[in-house]
Design an enzyme around this catalytic site. Structure first.
Site, PDB file in Angstrom:
ATOM      1  N   ASP A  82      -4.914  18.760 -10.423  1.00  0.00           N
ATOM      2  CA  ASP A  82      -5.639  18.821 -11.562  1.00  0.00           C
ATOM      3  C   ASP A  82      -5.195  20.054 -12.353  1.00  0.00           C
ATOM      4  OD1 ASP A  82      -7.073  18.650 -13.920  1.00  0.00           O
ATOM      5  OD2 ASP A  82      -9.108  18.303 -12.579  1.00  0.00           O
ATOM      6  N   CYS A  97      -8.369  15.344 -18.552  1.00  0.00           N
ATOM      7  CA  CYS A  97      -8.503  14.821 -17.222  1.00  0.00           C
ATOM      8  C   CYS A  97      -8.990  13.283 -17.162  1.00  0.00           C
ATOM      9  CB  CYS A  97      -9.629  15.527 -16.739  1.00  0.00           C
ATOM     10  SG  CYS A  97      -9.527  17.255 -16.325  1.00  0.00           S
ATOM     11  N   HIS A  99     -14.056  11.429 -12.091  1.00  0.00           N
ATOM     12  CA  HIS A  99     -13.982  11.742 -13.332  1.00  0.00           C
ATOM     13  C   HIS A  99     -13.861  10.380 -14.165  1.00  0.00           C
ATOM     14  CE1 HIS A  99     -13.526  15.224 -16.363  1.00  0.00           C
ATOM     15  NE2 HIS A  99     -14.679  14.490 -16.619  1.00  0.00           N
ATOM     16  N   ASP A 101      -2.444  15.482 -13.510  1.00  0.00           N
ATOM     17  CA  ASP A 101      -2.892  14.725 -14.912  1.00  0.00           C
ATOM     18  C   ASP A 101      -2.525  15.343 -15.873  1.00  0.00           C
ATOM     19  OD1 ASP A 101      -4.576  16.944 -14.359  1.00  0.00           O
ATOM     20  OD2 ASP A 101      -6.449  15.865 -14.472  1.00  0.00           O
TER      21      ASP A 101
END
Length: 494
Positions: free
Chosen positions: A47, A87, A137, A298
């Site tokens: 991430d 994200c 998420h 991402d």
């Protein structure tokens, strides 16, 4: 003398971190090209790890021996572009092979439709065992609730998009006091720095499912901020004062940038160690040749380039991500650089194609598997970059704006609602310091790139409307103060 000591320290760190499996020359040099049965898939997602922060990409500061060695055995995508560099939109775009305005996730903490055609469902239907570990998420929150309330709740079984093995938290950035929910929605805790026990769980999953085809998605939280929470042994590997910065970090912020970068790199090196552990088990279990191993992120992080942190911006530190694909059985164990751009919606169709699975009509991305397996370039001129709605740390009042653009091998071209905004020659100007958009001598180039952009927008049904139009269409509420803006916010921020 200090410089020599730093070099020695870095060398020792490499020796310490490099797993023993990399020394298995016989396994590495296997010439098997036709593995039996469907390939396993291990998809590892970081991430906020920007493409530039890799040893194999030329970053001399960072210690990433396992990833660097993986790169020497993989397809190395030099221009992997996040369609929306933030994200949840990236995750939804990848999971569905769709553009964000199609699946509705162009804003964090909104729900991916339960009925979506997704990676987990497709591999499960093809007979794979499916497992997901880490950050999700994609579940969102109930309308009218605090926007971050859903981050602490379990994801209902019907909302897990085809993944059966389940050790998941919707979102957390507290990596040393981290919990998750299992298949039965029971709350469990990761012990210590969560990257390591999550990886241990992934290793257990691989061993338990090695006799059947499996899809494993391992989704780590770091190196997303907070920047200074990696274990001390990894933070001690970096002397902030000695770190070299990118050429677009303002002089007044360089001390701060070095400190942030040291913490960020510490996360990266800890994750590199975990990746090495994971790859070691894949080798020892004899699975490497028939496993498609993917490592990516991402989106990136500005890390004080241009004086800002984090993502959403259309600059390379934000939109460019690492992407490695290793599949020794069909792609050989050697590095091959892929230079044509590849976009987020292209990843799942391409992965399905590599695995010999059908690409459903719902997917808008391109399947590049055939050309990759044949050793050719993608023949793809441009990747789309978009931000339908700016939010959170780059909300309107903080300079955020709606934009659409294209990233080619060489150029970046971006429009906002007022018209052409940015034009960079990224080969001549790798730090994107010189905006060419208003220079008459580059008008023809700008027109050509604008034509590429308009073609992509037409193909994806994107009318490039103001943010409010998309929020209204999908029935979304802005989070907190995200909707607030100056009346002439675009002119102010130009």
């Amino acid at each position: 003398m200090i410089g020599n000591f730093h070099g020695i320290l870095k060398s020792l760190a490499v020796i310490f971190l490099l797993p023993l499996f990399w020394s298995c020359q016989k396994a590495r040099e296997s010439d098997e090209t036709s593995p039996q049965g469907p390939p396993n898939v291990i998809f590892v997602l970081a991430d906020q790890w920007r493409a530039q922060a890799m040893g194999y990409a030329g970053d001399e500061n960072i210690i990433t021996p396992n990833i660097d060695r993986l790169a020497q055995e993989s397809l190395v995508f030099q221009n992997a572009v996040a369609v929306v560099p933030v994200c949840a939109p990236w995750r939804a775009s990848f999971m569905t092979g769709q553009y964000p305005l199609t699946n509705g996730l162009f804003y964090n903490d909104k729900p991916l439709p339960t009925e979506a055609v997704t990676m987990g469902k497709l591999f499960k239907e093809a007979g794979y065992q499916t497992g997901y570990i880490g950050k999700w998420h994609l579940n969102g929150h109930e309308r009218g609730e605090d926007p971050f309330s859903g981050r602490n709740k379990p994801v209902p079984r019907e909302r897990r998009q085809g993944f059966d093995y389940w050790k998941v938290r919707e979102v957390t950035h507290d990596y040393t006091n981290s919990y998750y929910f299992d298949e039965n929605d029971e709350k469990q805790f990761w012990e210590g720095y969560d990257v390591f026990p999550q990886t241990d769980s992934a290793i257990s999953y691989i061993r338990q499912n090695k006799e059947t085809p499996f899809l494993l998605f391992l989704s780590w939280g770091p190196p997303h901020d907070p920047y200074f929470s990696a274990p001390k042994e990894y933070r001690d590997m970096y002397d902030a004062s000695r770190l070299q910065l990118r050429g677009n970090v303002p002089e007044s912020l360089q001390d701060s940038a070095q400190n942030v970068l040291a913490g960020y790199y510490a996360h990266c090196t800890a994750m590199d160690k975990a990746l090495g552990d994971l790859l070691e088990v894949v080798e020892k279990e004899g699975l490497a040749d028939n496993t498609v191993f993917v490592f990516t992120s991402d989106h990136g992080d500005m890390l004080m380039s241009k004086g800002v942190l984090k993502k959403q911006r259309p600059w390379d530190e934000s939109i460019m991500v690492p992407l490695l694909i290793r599949y020794p059985g069909k792609l050989q164990r050697k590095r091959r650089d892929v230079w044509d751009p590849i976009n987020t919606p292209d990843l799942l169709p391409t992965l399905l194609g590599i695995c010999g699975l059908e690409v459903p009509e719902s997917m808008e991305g391109e399947d590049f598997s055939a050309v990759l397996l044949e050793g050719r370039e993608l023949d793809n001129e441009a990747a789309l970059i978009t931000l339908p709605v700016p939010f959170h740390e780059w909300q309107f009042m903080n300079g955020g704006r709606e934009y659409r653009g294209v990233r080619t091998r060489k150029y970046t071209f971006v429009r906002d609602l007022l018209g052409p905004w940015l034009l960079y020659d990224n080969e001549q100007d790798p730090y994107q310091q010189h905006n060419l958009v208003d220079m008459p001598q580059f008008s023809q180039l700008g027109d050509y790139l604008d034509g590429l952009l308009q073609k992509r927008l037409k193909e994806t049904g994107d009318e490039f409307l103001p943010a409010d139009a998309y929020m209204e269409k999908w029935g979304y509420l802005y989070d907190r103060n995200d909707s607030l803006r100056h009346e002439n916010y675009l002119e102010i921020n130009r």
